[in-house]
Design an enzyme around this catalytic site. Structure first.
Site, PDB file in Angstrom:
ATOM      1  N   GLY A 146      20.207 -17.915  21.501  1.00 53.93           N
ATOM      2  CA  GLY A 146      21.077 -16.897  20.934  1.00 53.93           C
ATOM      3  C   GLY A 146      20.840 -16.740  19.440  1.00 53.93           C
ATOM      4  O   GLY A 146      20.588 -17.714  18.736  1.00 53.93           O
ATOM      5  N   GLU A 147      20.930 -15.503  18.964  1.00 50.59           N
ATOM      6  CA  GLU A 147      20.634 -15.239  17.553  1.00 50.59           C
ATOM      7  C   GLU A 147      21.793 -15.573  16.617  1.00 50.59           C
ATOM      8  O   GLU A 147      21.644 -15.447  15.400  1.00 50.59           O
ATOM      9  CB  GLU A 147      20.195 -13.786  17.376  1.00 50.59           C
ATOM     10  CG  GLU A 147      18.831 -13.519  17.993  1.00 50.59           C
ATOM     11  CD  GLU A 147      18.301 -12.126  17.707  1.00 50.59           C
ATOM     12  OE1 GLU A 147      19.070 -11.279  17.205  1.00 50.59           O
ATOM     13  OE2 GLU A 147      17.113 -11.873  17.988  1.00 50.59           O
ATOM     14  N   GLN A 154      18.183 -21.609  13.378  1.00 55.81           N
ATOM     15  CA  GLN A 154      17.672 -22.509  14.407  1.00 55.81           C
ATOM     16  C   GLN A 154      16.588 -21.821  15.231  1.00 55.81           C
ATOM     17  O   GLN A 154      15.557 -22.429  15.561  1.00 55.81           O
ATOM     18  CB  GLN A 154      18.817 -22.954  15.314  1.00 55.81           C
ATOM     19  CG  GLN A 154      18.378 -23.760  16.528  1.00 55.81           C
ATOM     20  CD  GLN A 154      19.558 -24.162  17.386  1.00 55.81           C
ATOM     21  OE1 GLN A 154      20.250 -25.123  17.080  1.00 55.81           O
ATOM     22  NE2 GLN A 154      19.812 -23.431  18.460  1.00 55.81           N
ATOM     23  N   HIS A 174      26.343 -18.012  26.524  1.00 52.87           N
ATOM     24  CA  HIS A 174      25.356 -18.837  27.232  1.00 52.87           C
ATOM     25  C   HIS A 174      24.944 -18.170  28.544  1.00 52.87           C
ATOM     26  O   HIS A 174      23.769 -18.131  28.902  1.00 52.87           O
ATOM     27  CB  HIS A 174      25.947 -20.214  27.557  1.00 52.87           C
ATOM     28  CG  HIS A 174      26.243 -21.078  26.374  1.00 52.87           C
ATOM     29  ND1 HIS A 174      27.516 -21.460  26.026  1.00 52.87           N
ATOM     30  CD2 HIS A 174      25.420 -21.627  25.453  1.00 52.87           C
ATOM     31  CE1 HIS A 174      27.473 -22.226  24.956  1.00 52.87           C
ATOM     32  NE2 HIS A 174      26.210 -22.339  24.583  1.00 52.87           N
ATOM     33  N   MET A 211      30.842 -15.551  19.759  1.00 50.67           N
ATOM     34  CA  MET A 211      31.217 -16.575  20.728  1.00 50.67           C
ATOM     35  C   MET A 211      30.550 -17.898  20.365  1.00 50.67           C
ATOM     36  O   MET A 211      29.374 -17.959  20.031  1.00 50.67           O
ATOM     37  CB  MET A 211      30.816 -16.157  22.132  1.00 50.67           C
ATOM     38  CG  MET A 211      31.777 -15.168  22.745  1.00 50.67           C
ATOM     39  SD  MET A 211      31.692 -15.167  24.540  1.00 50.67           S
ATOM     40  CE  MET A 211      33.045 -14.066  24.906  1.00 50.67           C
ATOM     41  N   SER A 212      31.338 -18.965  20.448  1.00 53.60           N
ATOM     42  CA  SER A 212      30.865 -20.301  20.123  1.00 53.60           C
ATOM     43  C   SER A 212      31.698 -21.309  20.883  1.00 53.60           C
ATOM     44  O   SER A 212      32.900 -21.080  21.130  1.00 53.60           O
ATOM     45  CB  SER A 212      30.999 -20.564  18.617  1.00 53.60           C
ATOM     46  OG  SER A 212      30.778 -21.930  18.317  1.00 53.60           O
ATOM     47  N   SER A 213      31.091 -22.422  21.259  1.00 56.99           N
ATOM     48  CA  SER A 213      31.845 -23.488  21.908  1.00 56.99           C
ATOM     49  C   SER A 213      32.954 -23.999  20.997  1.00 56.99           C
ATOM     50  O   SER A 213      34.007 -24.454  21.462  1.00 56.99           O
ATOM     51  CB  SER A 213      30.904 -24.638  22.287  1.00 56.99           C
ATOM     52  OG  SER A 213      29.898 -24.174  23.163  1.00 56.99           O
ATOM     53  N   ARG A 214      32.739 -23.905  19.692  1.00 57.52           N
ATOM     54  CA  ARG A 214      33.741 -24.377  18.733  1.00 57.52           C
ATOM     55  C   ARG A 214      34.993 -23.502  18.728  1.00 57.52           C
ATOM     56  O   ARG A 214      36.053 -23.945  18.287  1.00 57.52           O
ATOM     57  CB  ARG A 214      33.142 -24.415  17.329  1.00 57.52           C
ATOM     58  CG  ARG A 214      32.003 -25.420  17.172  1.00 57.52           C
ATOM     59  CD  ARG A 214      31.331 -25.280  15.814  1.00 57.52           C
ATOM     60  NE  ARG A 214      30.106 -26.059  15.751  1.00 57.52           N
ATOM     61  CZ  ARG A 214      30.027 -27.294  15.283  1.00 57.52           C
ATOM     62  NH1 ARG A 214      31.103 -27.894  14.843  1.00 57.52           N
ATOM     63  NH2 ARG A 214      28.870 -27.935  15.242  1.00 57.52           N
ATOM     64  N   GLN A 241      21.394 -34.288  15.987  1.00 56.37           N
ATOM     65  CA  GLN A 241      21.537 -33.100  15.145  1.00 56.37           C
ATOM     66  C   GLN A 241      22.914 -33.003  14.496  1.00 56.37           C
ATOM     67  O   GLN A 241      23.223 -32.020  13.828  1.00 56.37           O
ATOM     68  CB  GLN A 241      21.217 -31.825  15.936  1.00 56.37           C
ATOM     69  CG  GLN A 241      22.217 -31.449  17.010  1.00 56.37           C
ATOM     70  CD  GLN A 241      21.705 -30.309  17.874  1.00 56.37           C
ATOM     71  OE1 GLN A 241      20.755 -30.476  18.648  1.00 56.37           O
ATOM     72  NE2 GLN A 241      22.323 -29.136  17.763  1.00 56.37           N
TER      73      GLN A 241
END
Length: 292
Positions: A159-160, A165, A47, A196-199, A71
Site C-alpha cells: 500500500g502506498e 517503505q 489489506h 486506513m491503518s491497523s493503528r 522494525q
C-alpha cells in the site's frame, strides 16, 4: 492454540516455512505466477484490497501475517501492536479460500537470531520515517527479503500509505537482484478520508473522527503547493497543527517522489509528494499525498 475451528476454514494455512515452501513447489507450474501480500495482521479493507489485486493478477496468492520485531525501535509500540490472527483468518477466508496464508512464529523467521541485516538504501532510509525511527528500515528490509526468499513471489503488493517503505523495498529488490515485481497500490481510506491503518483500531471514536483533519490538511497543502514554495507550505502546515492541542505533528515534508529528498526549489519535471506523521492520543499516524 486458537478458539477458531480451523477445520471449517478450507484454505491452506502454514505456520512453518518448510511446509509452505514444499506446498508452493507442489503447485508451481512453468507459467504460473505467485502474488504476495506481506502484512503484520490486524487486517482492514486496505489489506483486503491488496489481496483482491493479487488474486486478479496471479494464479496463486500468498498472504503473510507476522508482527516483525526488528522494525520496531519502540518496545512499547511493539507490545501494543494489535495481534488478531483469528479475525484475520476469517477476513481472508471471507475474501477467498484460494489464498495461501503464512503465519509464522518469530523463531520460524529468525531461527534464534532476532537481528536486522544492515542495508544501504542509497539514502532513502535517512529521510522522514528513518529520522524518527532509527533502525526501522533495516528491520523492514530484513523481513521483506526473508519473506521473498521463502515465498519466491512473482509480484508483491504494498500500500502506498507507507510510500517510503514502498520505495525502500523497491531499492532493496534492485540492489539484491531479486526477481520480484514490487507493485504499489492506492491508499484505502475511511469515509472521512483518514488513511486506513491497523493503528486506527486504537483510536477512540472521537479521535478517529478528529483525525480526518490530517487528510484535509494534506489536500489543502496540495492546493497551496501549486502557487507557493515547499517551505511556505511546510510553515503553513506546522502552524495549522500548532493551533490544535489534540495533535502533535512529528513531521511534514515535501519530497521528491523517487529520491525522497526534501524539495528546496520546485522543478516542473519532477514528481513531488507530501509526507506527514502525526501523534493523536499517543497513537502515531502517517499519510501521504501526490502533489503533481
Amino acid at each position: 492454540m486458537f478458539a477458531l475451528n480451523l477445520n471449517k476454514i478450507p484454505m491452506p494455512i502454514f505456520y512453518g516455512k518448510a511446509a509452505l515452501i514444499d506446498y508452493l513447489k507442489s503447485i508451481k507450474t512453468p507459467n504460473s505466477t505467485i502474488g504476495f501480500v506481506p502484512t503484520m495482521g490486524a487486517l482492514h479493507q486496505g489489506h483486503l484490497s491488496l489481496m483482491q489485486q493479487s488474486l486478479a493478477e496471479n494464479q496463486n496468492t500468498v498472504v503473510s501475517v507476522f508482527v516483525n520485531p526488528t522494525q520496531f525501535n519502540n518496545p512499547e509500540d511493539l507490545s501494543k501492536y494489535p495481534r488478531t490472527l483469528e479475525a484475520d483468518i476469517e477476513k481472508i477466508a471471507g475474501l477467498s479460500t484460494d489464498i495461501i496464508l503464512y503465519a509464522p512464529s518469530v523463531e520460524d523467521i529468525y531461527e534464534g537470531k532476532v537481528l536486522s541485516q544492515e542495508f544501504d538504501f542509497d539514502g532513502l532510509e535517512n529521510q522522514m520515517e528513518g529520522k524518527f525511527r532509527p533502525g526501522h528500515f533495516n528491520g523492514v528490509g530484513t523481513i521483506v527479503k526473508r519473506l521473498f526468499e521463502i515465498v519466491t513471489p512473482t509480484n508483491a503488493y504494498f500500500g502506498e500509505k507507507d510510500f517510503q517503505q514502498f520505495q525502500i523495498v523497491k531499492k532493496m529488490v534492485s540492489k539484491n537482484n531479486l526477481s520480484v515485481n514490487v507493485i504499489g497500490c492506492p491508499i484505502y481510506r475511511e469515509p472521512s478520508g483518514l488513511a486506513m491503518s491497523s493503528r486506527n483500531e486504537r483510536l477512540t471514536a472521537q479521535n478517529r473522527a478528529d483525525a480526518a483533519l490530517i487528510f484535509e490538511i494534506l489536500n489543502l497543502a496540495k492546493e497551496k503547493f501549486k502557487t507557493n514554495s515547499a517551505a511556505e507550505v511546510k510553515e503553513w502546515v506546522e502552524k495549522s497543527f500548532e493551533t490544535n492541542a489534540l495533535f502533535e505533528l512529528e513531521y511534514f515534508q515535501i519530497a521528491d517522489e523517487t529520491t525522497l529528498t526534501p524539495c528546496i526549489n520546485k522543478i516542473s519535471t519532477q514528481k513531488y509528494r507530501a509526507f506527514i506523521a502525526v501523534i493523536v492520543n499517543n497513537i502515531r499516524l502517517i499519510d501521504t499525498i501526490s502533489l503533481n
